[in-house]
Design a protein around this motif. Sequence first.
Motif, PDB file in Angstrom:
ATOM      1  N   ALA A 155       0.836  -1.204   0.000  1.00 44.73           N
ATOM      2  CA  ALA A 155       0.000   0.000   0.000  1.00 44.73           C
ATOM      3  C   ALA A 155       0.871   1.255   0.000  1.00 44.73           C
ATOM      4  N   TYR A 159       0.932   4.312  -2.609  1.00 39.23           N
ATOM      5  CA  TYR A 159       0.908   5.697  -2.116  1.00 39.23           C
ATOM      6  C   TYR A 159       2.010   6.514  -2.792  1.00 39.23           C
ATOM      7  N   ASN A 211      -5.503   4.058  -1.128  1.00 28.59           N
ATOM      8  CA  ASN A 211      -4.077   4.029  -1.449  1.00 28.59           C
ATOM      9  C   ASN A 211      -3.702   5.142  -2.428  1.00 28.59           C
TER      10      ASN A 211
END
Length: 301
Positions: A155, A159, A211
């Motif tokens: 994740a 990001y 995300n």
Amino acid sequence: MSSSIVNDTTPLLGNVPGSSASPSTKKSPKKDGVRQHLLHMTPLQSFIALIVLAATVFLGVFVMLKYNLPKDLPDGQKEWLKFPRSAEDVQHLSIVLEMYLAQHYYEVLVCFITTYVSLQAFAIPGTLMLSVLGGALFKFWIGLFVVLMCAGVGALCCYTISYYLGHPIVEKYLKARIAKLQVKIDAKRDQLFFYFAFLRVTPFIPNWFMNVASPHLGISAPIFFFGTLVGVLPNSLVTVQAGVTLAALASPDDFTLFTPQNIIMTVVVGVCLLLPIVLHRKHGDPMATSQPAAEQGSSNV
């Protein structure tokens, strides 16, 4: 002083090309310069860059899997060596890899981690069955730790990719949705960690959207990473335990994720994460409640 604090939580969607970044947001001139350059890409250029990056990553993953997974399998088991899409696939694949795991434990572990993180990084579905496979292969505690770390790191990769390469696409296609969520995020800044973790637990906002959107909502990387670990914990507990159970089942037809125990555990964790926010809203800010009382006392005088 107050303006610098506000600028620290300014959403990244506000940093459009041509705008000047505030001094508080310039952590590194070099890194900031790279991102400011990437902000000038068109959505098409951003999409092409993402495709090239994804193709490069998954080509590397394919080569790694090809040379590290078992090759000399009986004819009846060769068809089981594929990406799992169902409980039956997980059970068959775990049988093949369990025999291989005894002598090539770290090779299998690295293959599992790399595949899981790569899927998470590009928001590609399939990690649910990988989490179940993690429980079937590594058993509960090791499987839970591995799945949690993969979910968190994957994740965080998503990001980071969204932060550097996704801005033109987010600006064009997701700006309205992010603007609506921004209002809620700003209202919970003082309880952001618990609120973000709660959003990860609940099914109301897809994980892929969180995300992609989080770097553009002013959510810092530490809050995002640790909030993600807490938020995906209930789901990871359920899926890893399901994998342990599936490995012991005689038939995958008996497999199910939605047992009463799993549902109750998910609800309890969600309530625990929401409780600090509810208590804060109920009691409010002590400084805010004491001020009217003082003013009331002075008015009586």
